[in-house]
Design an enzyme around this catalytic site. Structure first.
Site, PDB file in Angstrom:
ATOM      1  CG  HIS A  21      -6.544  -3.474   2.534  1.00 25.22           C
ATOM      2  ND1 HIS A  21      -6.031  -4.770   2.046  1.00 25.22           N
ATOM      3  CD2 HIS A  21      -6.972  -3.165   3.021  1.00 25.22           C
ATOM      4  CE1 HIS A  21      -5.746  -5.283   2.670  1.00 25.22           C
ATOM      5  NE2 HIS A  21      -6.444  -4.746   3.807  1.00 25.22           N
ATOM      6  CG  HIS A  54      -2.275  -0.954   1.086  1.00 22.36           C
ATOM      7  ND1 HIS A  54      -2.432  -1.454   1.920  1.00 22.36           N
ATOM      8  CD2 HIS A  54      -2.357  -2.126   0.254  1.00 22.36           C
ATOM      9  CE1 HIS A  54      -3.172  -2.884   1.656  1.00 22.36           C
ATOM     10  NE2 HIS A  54      -3.382  -2.456   0.913  1.00 22.36           N
TER      11      HIS A  54
HETATM   12  C1  LIG Z   1      -0.145  -7.353  -4.602  1.00 22.92           C
HETATM   13  C2  LIG Z   1      -0.896  -6.539  -4.330  1.00 22.92           C
HETATM   14  C3  LIG Z   1      -1.913  -6.708  -3.264  1.00 22.92           C
HETATM   15  C4  LIG Z   1      -2.884  -5.409  -3.002  1.00 22.92           C
HETATM   16  N1  LIG Z   1      -4.265  -6.025  -2.470  1.00 22.92           N
HETATM   17  C5  LIG Z   1      -4.768  -4.872  -2.309  1.00 22.92           C
HETATM   18  C6  LIG Z   1      -6.744  -5.412  -1.808  1.00 22.92           C
HETATM   19  O1  LIG Z   1      -6.554  -6.026  -1.345  1.00 22.92           O
HETATM   20  N2  LIG Z   1      -7.431  -3.602  -1.586  1.00 22.92           N
HETATM   21  C7  LIG Z   1      -6.571  -2.884  -1.648  1.00 22.92           C
HETATM   22  O2  LIG Z   1      -7.321  -1.776  -1.939  1.00 22.92           O
HETATM   23  N3  LIG Z   1      -5.885  -2.436  -1.905  1.00 22.92           N
HETATM   24  C8  LIG Z   1      -4.522  -3.688  -2.124  1.00 22.92           C
HETATM   25  N4  LIG Z   1      -3.407  -3.279  -3.000  1.00 22.92           N
HETATM   26  C9  LIG Z   1      -3.329  -2.185  -3.927  1.00 22.92           C
HETATM   27  C10 LIG Z   1      -3.664  -1.847  -4.659  1.00 22.92           C
HETATM   28  O3  LIG Z   1      -4.173  -2.610  -6.067  1.00 22.92           O
HETATM   29  C11 LIG Z   1      -3.730  -0.465  -4.880  1.00 22.92           C
HETATM   30  O4  LIG Z   1      -2.922   0.341  -4.305  1.00 22.92           O
HETATM   31  C12 LIG Z   1      -4.267   1.168  -6.701  1.00 22.92           C
HETATM   32  O5  LIG Z   1      -4.668  -0.375  -7.010  1.00 22.92           O
HETATM   33  C13 LIG Z   1      -2.815   1.390  -7.208  1.00 22.92           C
HETATM   34  O6  LIG Z   1      -4.103   2.365  -7.740  1.00 22.92           O
HETATM   35  P1  LIG Z   1      -3.094   2.951  -8.999  1.00 22.92           P
HETATM   36  O7  LIG Z   1      -3.869   3.611  -9.896  1.00 22.92           O
HETATM   37  O8  LIG Z   1      -2.312   3.970  -8.470  1.00 22.92           O
HETATM   38  O9  LIG Z   1      -1.849   1.851  -9.750  1.00 22.92           O
HETATM   39  P2  LIG Z   1      -2.291   0.926 -10.419  1.00 22.92           P
HETATM   40  O10 LIG Z   1      -3.080   0.026 -10.258  1.00 22.92           O
HETATM   41  O11 LIG Z   1      -0.452  -0.003  -9.818  1.00 22.92           O
HETATM   42  O12 LIG Z   1      -1.686   1.426 -12.124  1.00 22.92           O
HETATM   43  C14 LIG Z   1      -0.778   1.740 -12.539  1.00 22.92           C
HETATM   44  C15 LIG Z   1      -0.627   1.860 -13.727  1.00 22.92           C
HETATM   45  O13 LIG Z   1       0.380   2.030 -15.172  1.00 22.92           O
HETATM   46  C16 LIG Z   1       1.008   1.543 -15.374  1.00 22.92           C
HETATM   47  N5  LIG Z   1       2.909   2.101 -16.005  1.00 22.92           N
HETATM   48  C17 LIG Z   1       3.332   2.929 -14.830  1.00 22.92           C
HETATM   49  N6  LIG Z   1       4.489   3.508 -15.399  1.00 22.92           N
HETATM   50  C18 LIG Z   1       4.288   3.314 -16.494  1.00 22.92           C
HETATM   51  C19 LIG Z   1       4.316   3.436 -17.847  1.00 22.92           C
HETATM   52  N7  LIG Z   1       6.158   4.523 -17.506  1.00 22.92           N
HETATM   53  N8  LIG Z   1       4.309   4.095 -18.982  1.00 22.92           N
HETATM   54  C20 LIG Z   1       3.184   2.754 -19.084  1.00 22.92           C
HETATM   55  N9  LIG Z   1       1.928   3.003 -17.815  1.00 22.92           N
HETATM   56  C21 LIG Z   1       2.779   2.671 -16.935  1.00 22.92           C
HETATM   57  C22 LIG Z   1       1.216   0.087 -14.735  1.00 22.92           C
HETATM   58  O14 LIG Z   1       2.027  -0.704 -15.821  1.00 22.92           O
HETATM   59  C23 LIG Z   1       0.141  -0.121 -14.033  1.00 22.92           C
HETATM   60  O15 LIG Z   1      -0.960  -0.226 -14.965  1.00 22.92           O
HETATM   61  C24 LIG Z   1      -2.751  -3.970  -3.379  1.00 22.92           C
HETATM   62  C25 LIG Z   1      -1.655  -4.571  -3.874  1.00 22.92           C
HETATM   63  C26 LIG Z   1      -0.775  -5.100  -4.386  1.00 22.92           C
HETATM   64  C27 LIG Z   1       0.377  -5.106  -5.890  1.00 22.92           C
END
Ligand SMILES: Cc1cc2nc3c(=O)[nH]c(=O)nc-3n(C[C@H](O)[C@H](O)[C@H](O)COP(=O)(O)OP(=O)(O)OC[C@H]3O[C@@H](n4cnc5c(N)ncnc54)[C@H](O)[C@@H]3O)c2cc1C
Ligand SMILES: *[C@@H]1O[C@H](CO)[C@@H](O)[C@H](O)[C@H]1NC(C)=O
Ligand SMILES: *[C@@H]1O[C@H](CO)[C@@H](O)[C@H](O)[C@H]1NC(C)=O
Ligand SMILES: *[C@@H]1O[C@H](CO)[C@@H](O)[C@H](O)[C@H]1NC(C)=O
Ligand SMILES: *[C@@H]1O[C@H](CO)[C@@H](O)[C@H](O)[C@H]1NC(C)=O
Ligand SMILES: *[C@@H]1O[C@H](CO)[C@@H](O)[C@H](O)[C@H]1NC(C)=O
Length: 671
Positions: free
Chosen positions: A602, A559
């Site tokens: 989460h 997280h």
């Molecule tokens: C293993 C795991 C288990 C988890 N379990 C939970 C849970 O059960 N419940 C919960 O609430 N949260 C959970 N989390 C946390 C939650 O999933 C994340 O906090 C949330 O999904 C983050 O969303 P985001 O949009 O910030 O980033 P992300 O969803 O990670 O999206 C970022 C995106 O940007 C893309 N990207 C990055 N850099 C580039 C670039 N230079 N060019 C193009 N694309 C790029 C990546 O490939 C990705 O698709 C978990 C996380 C993980 C890794």
């Protein structure tokens, strides 16, 4: 470290990412490089949790053209099956960025493994599906730390609660599930027509019946309405699961697959954004284009930005991309060979992560791991494969430390603040970053630590064969870390330093959380199915024993937040209250990096709420109608404005299918 992270969520490394790119691709806006338009109104960097939610909402307006650039591809079939998140983990596969922290001196010098989704849907495609919302005290504290700035009203609990509801469609649990686990819920706290499905598994492992009564036995009350703004106590969390076929509901399935073909939304896969291009001829920075490339050393292409570039790369990659683009701490950029366009010292700092560890026991009753291992017909049923861990408790400081303990710790935390507001506590020597550190620290100490908000999370893990694990996780670390680039290439991983356990209070919270986890496992009725302790084991008793063990075994709860924090600029803030990067006229960040304070939750649900609010803010920015039924002249108050509701969204989508003909000429279907 990595093996520990696997253990944490009970991910069992029977890894086998079955790769099949040609299955149920129902969407139609996947384009190849040669089919891209020259320019888009909005270019979204990262097709993850927030990126796809925002892309879907923005493209609901047929006047806009939207491009999403995602580094990964479409995930494997196993993504759709909830329990496969443990049994067919994609950790360390092509679908995982597979980051590692720098060695952590206060965590036995270990490097921590940090998985992140590298596929369409981002981390929502690989995570544990918990949908847990922040406590309203936390959202109001977020509001407080930015309330000196214009437009702070965007981040009130009421606005955020509305956005959380808007993102989801809630379905109550099945009768069997209620009967086994004794789940309680309040449907009024939930959404009824949003893109992401929120429900409970179709099957609950028998041991789950012990969770709530055992928590009560140790003084943790049950919470029958954990989604309405008060998360304290014990409950079964809602999961992001679609009950019509017991599949994972994530940003791709919820926000994208439902869109009509040939929309004004293009998605480019397997391309990494290398930087944002800026024009500075009119003073501040204006994003004019976004550069990307399919592989290191391959040709770099670009598209032009008509309105905005929006970073949705997540807590690690958004600060990395900003730094690569010349926006970040001067010294970091210069050392990496990047021309400084804007010295913004906060980019990458204020990083906060939840640290987790578990106490494990022999199980006298089959766990989900045992059922899976049996290979029985039942183990292959959709109901069984929808079982995911969801028993949790958020435990406040009084329960963890006692009333006197809270008073003493609170005083000590405040008197120690100056000594941590240095590079020791922050990893930075920048005076603005240190101001932001103080703001966050004091807000946690004075507004959250002494309140009813959970300081530790206790979590019930039933996925390992033969084992019951009760985990504990710090929710409001006082340690803050940072992320920085070392080269000018987007294909080189940035350095990540969460500064685990650099603050003594984090060690104390973790220690008391683990003691409580052991106590829960030893209390009735759960103790009837719990056998001998496997780890850390009965030799770990004293505070020193625990501290040594947790430094050697604590790992990420996945997280990380706050690495591009919404704070005043003079406090090392990166975005303002409209999510705009300071010093730029048209770059926003919408992902987990902007929360100034991590939540006792989460982080997926908060990210969906954020993306919904971002869509409303952006919509209002370009459609500044006066709020209905009021004389309020502030066009920013989208809470009372004609924002895109789920109904309006559907209507606009269907009326936008006329674009199909126009766009299909230009589109090449990728798969
Ligand atoms: C293993 C795991 C288990 C988890 N379990 C939970 C849970 O059960 N419940 C919960 O609430 N949260 C959970 N989390 C946390 C939650 O999933 C994340 O906090 C949330 O999904 C983050 O969303 P985001 O949009 O910030 O980033 P992300 O969803 O990670 O999206 C970022 C995106 O940007 C893309 N990207 C990055 N850099 C580039 C670039 N230079 N060019 C193009 N694309 C790029 C990546 O490939 C990705 O698709 C978990 C996380 C993980 C890794
Ligand atoms: C699209 O643009 C037209 C013409 O400027 C405008 O009348 C209309 O309201 C816009 N539609 C939306 C949904 O913003
Ligand atoms: C699950 O059902 C939804 C309809 O609610 C459908 O859109 C989706 O494709 C289904 N998922 C799978 C993997 O079959
Ligand atoms: C901060 O300053 C100290 C003392 O000058 C130095 O040792 C340390 O490397 C600096 N830290 C950073 C992150 O620049
Ligand atoms: C912490 O939780 C306990 C148990 O519910 C409760 O009695 C106590 O009042 C709470 N403390 C605070 C500060 O709210
Ligand atoms: C708006 O202001 C005008 C003039 O002050 C007033 O006549 C009108 O009643 C107000 N409308 C609302 C909805 O408050």
């Amino acid at each position: 470290m990595r093996s520990f992270a696997l253990f944490l969520l009970g991910f069992i490394a029977t890894t086998s990412a079955r790769i099949n790119y040609h299955r149920h691709i129902v969407s139609r806006a996947y384009v190849e490089q040669n089919a891209l338009f020259d320019a888009y109104d909005f270019v979204i960097v990262g097709g993850g949790t927030a990126g796809l939610a925002l892309a879907s909402r923005l493209s609901a307006n047929p006047n806009y053209t939207v491009l999403v650039i995602e580094a990964g591809g479409i995930g494997p079939d196993s993504v759709d099956i909830p329990a496969e998140t443990y049994f067919k983990s994609v950790f360390n596969s092509q679908y995982d960025w597979g980051y590692e922290t720098v060695p952590q001196p206060a965590a036995a010098g270990r490097k921590a493994y940090w998985p992140r989704g590298k596929l369409l849907g981002g981390s929502s495609a690989i995570n544990g599906m918990y949908l847990i919302r922040p406590h309203q005290i936390e959202v109001n504290t977020w509001h407080d730390v930015i309330s000196s700035q214009p437009d702070a009203h965007e981040w009130t609990w009421d606005n955020f609660f509305g956005a959380l509801k808007k993102s989801e469609t809630f379905t109550p649990p099945t009768d069997d599930t209620v009967k086994t686990a004794r789940i309680q819920w309040n449907a009024d706290s939930h959404g009824t027509s949003g893109p992401v499905h929120a429900t409970y598994p179709g099957y609950m492992v028998p041991s789950t019946q012990n969770w709530l009564p055992t928590l009560e036995a140790v003084g943790i009350p049950r919470n029958g309405d954990a989604d309405g703004g008060d998360t304290s106590g014990g409950f079964f969390a809602v999961s992001a699961i679609n009950p019509t076929n017991w599949t994972r509901s994530y940003s791709k399935s919820g926000y994208i697959d439902s869109l009509p073909p040939g929309s004004n939304l293009h998605i480019l896969l397997q391309n990494t954004v290398t930087r944002i291009l800026f024009d500075s001829s009119s003073g501040g920075l204006r994003a004019t284009g976004v550069e990307f490339s399919p592989a290191p050393g391959a040709t770099v292409q670009s598209v032009r930005v008509n309105k905005e570039a929006i970073l949705c790369g997540g807590s690690i990659n958004s600060p990395q991309i900003l730094q690569l683009s010349g926006v970040g701490p001067n010294d970091v950029l210069s050392a990496a060979g990047v021309d400084v366009r804007l010295d913004l010292p906060g980019v990458g700092t204020h990083l906060q992560d939840h640290i987790s560890a578990g106490v494990s026991f022999q199980s006298k009753q089959d766990t989900a791991g045992d059922i899976e291992k049996s290979g029985s017909d039942f183990s292959k049923s959709a109901e069984f494969l929808s079982f995911v861990n969801s028993g949790v408790a958020y435990v406040n400081s009084t329960t963890l430390f006692g009333a006197d303990g809270v008073t003493m710790m609170h005083q000590q935390m405040n008197s120690d603040m100056p000594s941590f507001a240095t590079s020791i506590g922050t990893g930075s020597n920048n005076s603005q970053v240190l101001e932001g550190f103080k703001t966050i620290y004091t807000a946690i100490s004075d507004k959250i630590f002494t309140s009813n908000v959970g300081q530790a999370e206790i979590l019930f893990n039933l996925n390992i064969p033969g084992q019951i694990v009760v985990q504990a996780a710090i929710q409001h670390p006082l340690s803050q870390g940072r992320i920085w680039i070392n080269t000018n290439s987007a294909f080189d991983a940035p350095s990540i330093d969460p500064q685990y356990f650099s603050h003594w209070a984090d060690v104390v919270t973790m220690r008391e959380g683990l003691k409580l986890a052991r106590k829960v496992a030893g209390a009735a009725p759960l103790n009837s199915v719990v056998g001998d302790e496997i780890a850390p084991g009965s030799q770990v008793v004293s505070d020193d024993d625990w501290d040594q063990w947790l430094r050697g075994n604590g790992g990420t709860e996945f997280h990380p937040t706050s690495s591009c924090a919404m704070l005043p600029r003079e406090q090392g803030g990166v975005v303002d209250n409209k999510l705009k990067v300071y010093g730029t006229s048209n770059v926003r960040i919408v992902d987990a990096s902007v929360f100034p304070i991590n939540f006792a939750a989460h982080t997926m649900a908060p990210v969906y709420g954020l993306a919904e609010r971002a869509a409303e803010i952006i919509h209002t920015n370009y459609n500044p109608e006066p709020p209905r039924g009021s004389n309020n002249s502030d066009p920013g108050d989208s809470s009372s404005n004609g924002d895109l509701s789920n109904d309006a969204y559907r209507n606009i989508i269907s009326s936008s299918t006329w674009l199909l003909g126009l766009f299909s000429l230009a589109l090449a279907v990728f798969f």
